[in-house]
Enzyme design. Structure first.
Site, PDB file in Angstrom:
ATOM      1  N   GLU A  16       0.720  -1.047  -0.122  1.00 43.04           N
ATOM      2  CA  GLU A  16      -0.008  -0.029  -0.045  1.00 43.04           C
ATOM      3  C   GLU A  16       0.812   1.296   0.024  1.00 43.04           C
ATOM      4  OE1 GLU A  16      -3.054   0.021  -0.812  1.00 43.04           O
ATOM      5  OE2 GLU A  16      -3.719  -1.961  -0.328  1.00 43.04           O
ATOM      6  N   TYR A  99      -6.334   6.530   4.069  1.00 48.07           N
ATOM      7  CA  TYR A  99      -6.606   5.736   2.943  1.00 48.07           C
ATOM      8  C   TYR A  99      -5.664   4.212   3.476  1.00 48.07           C
ATOM      9  CZ  TYR A  99      -5.430   2.342  -0.543  1.00 48.07           C
ATOM     10  OH  TYR A  99      -5.447   1.160  -1.214  1.00 48.07           O
ATOM     11  N   ASP A 117      -9.872   5.974  -2.199  1.00 42.44           N
ATOM     12  CA  ASP A 117      -8.742   6.887  -3.046  1.00 42.44           C
ATOM     13  C   ASP A 117      -9.152   7.172  -4.293  1.00 42.44           C
ATOM     14  OD1 ASP A 117      -9.739   4.319  -4.123  1.00 42.44           O
ATOM     15  OD2 ASP A 117      -7.594   3.682  -4.688  1.00 42.44           O
TER      16      ASP A 117
END
Length: 322
Positions: A16, A99, A117
């Site tokens: 991520e 996020y 996102d």
DNA sequence: AAGACGGGGAA
DNA sequence: TTCCCAGTCTT
């Protein structure tokens, strides 16, 4: 995607961070390479910082790399190597915002937090026909609440993965594949033909030109590089001392303002157009005065051991040093 | 609230 | 060229 279906919070975290503002295609090889060198958080925590930056070289947004190291050390030292297992604690970690905290929470621990996102903004704004700007405080809050309402709390990880996949493969920014979309019958943008108007584009800052004057002190086999520090661009990467650098002044090797550069290279970034002026100064030996730990006199053959920004790599390639 | 921070792929 | 990407941090 090699991280799909993974439950290991370390791998999810790493993927991520890499995917922040970075396309899957671009980030994938970096993910695999870093994971190969540092298969778990303990390995990353004790990694040589320069070595990790070398692996990160070319990915951009280098503060991600710095925060990655800091968080790895933090988790190993403060939490005995165990990743925190609730949203609030995950959110506190360096380099992790709303996020990424939601992504780790839902993918690793199936906690009911909706990711927001670029994909999610696009899908939701089109499907519901919302024209809020996503880069304002109220717009962010609006889409965050909407996403959270849409989330299936029993299947948070699956839902988050699905809506992002939809955005990435069907509900794409340009030329979305609406005829194949499972939601076409109830999608506002498709039914009202507002696909091109949604989502409302962000305001974009103007691209500002910037000149950097690099001084390359070199002899046949070595040259002087400098680690970039402070608040400026390319933190922790290596480049050359710039004109008026203390070391150049102290060694009386500073090029005059009238001197023409030997080479000019440009690199356009999202918000900057960097114009690099390169002044090559032949020297017979390593300059002595005021050399600190950030200034390195390195063999040209060992340049690949250091992480450089693209502009500097272009310079080396121009000279056949790399 | 606005600006800074990289690089690359697609149209 | 322009857009914008599985965003976050600083001012």
């Amino acid at each position: 995607m090699p991280w799909k279906g993974i439950r290991d919070p370390y791998r999810i975290w790493l993927s991520e961070i890499i995917l922040q503002q970075t396309r899957v295609d671009q980030g994938e090889k970096y993910y695999l390479n870093i994971l190969k060198h540092y298969p778990n958080i303990q390995a990353l925590a004790k990694a040589d910082e320069a070595a990790v930056f070398r692996l990160w070289q070319g990915l951009g947004y280098y503060s991600r790399c710095r925060n990655l190291l800091a968080t790895a050390k933090m988790i190993v030292e403060e939490f005995e190597g165990r990743f925190p297992e609730n949203y609030q604690d995950i959110l506190k970690l360096k380099g992790i915002g709303p996020y990424t905290a939601a992504a780790i929470s839902s993918f690793a621990f199936n906690l009911p937090y909706a990711v927001v996102d670029g994909n999610v903004i696009r899908v939701l704004s089109r499907y519901f026909g919302h024209f809020q700007e996503a880069d304002t405080t109220t717009g962010k809050r609006f889409f965050a609440e909407l996403a959270q309402e849409c989330l299936d709390p029993k299947h948070a990880g699956l839902y988050n993965q699905a809506i992002m996949d939809l955005g990435a493969t069907v509900c794409k920014p340009a030329l979305p594949n609406c005829p194949e979309c499972p939601f076409k019958k109830t999608c506002f943008a498709y039914q009202q033909q507002k696909i091109k108007e949604l989502p409302v584009p962000k305001k974009r800052a103007a691209v500002i030109e910037r000149d950097l004057h690099f001084v390359v002190l070199e002899n046949k086999s070595h040259l002087l590089i400098k680690r970039r520090s402070g608040r400026d661009i390319w933190q922790n990467l290596y480049a050359f001392p710039q004109r008026d650098d203390d070391v150049l002044m102290a060694n009386k090797l500073n090029p005059s303002k009238k001197q023409a550069p030997d080479l000019i290279l440009e690199q356009t970034l999202t918000h900057r157009k960097i114009k690099g002026h390169f002044y090559r100064i032949p020297v017979t030996r390593k300059p002595q005065a005021l050399i600190d730990s950030d200034h390195l006199w390195v063999p040209i053959s060992e340049l690949s051991h250091f992480a450089f920004p693209r502009l500097i790599i272009s310079f080396f390639q121009k000279l056949n040093y790399l």
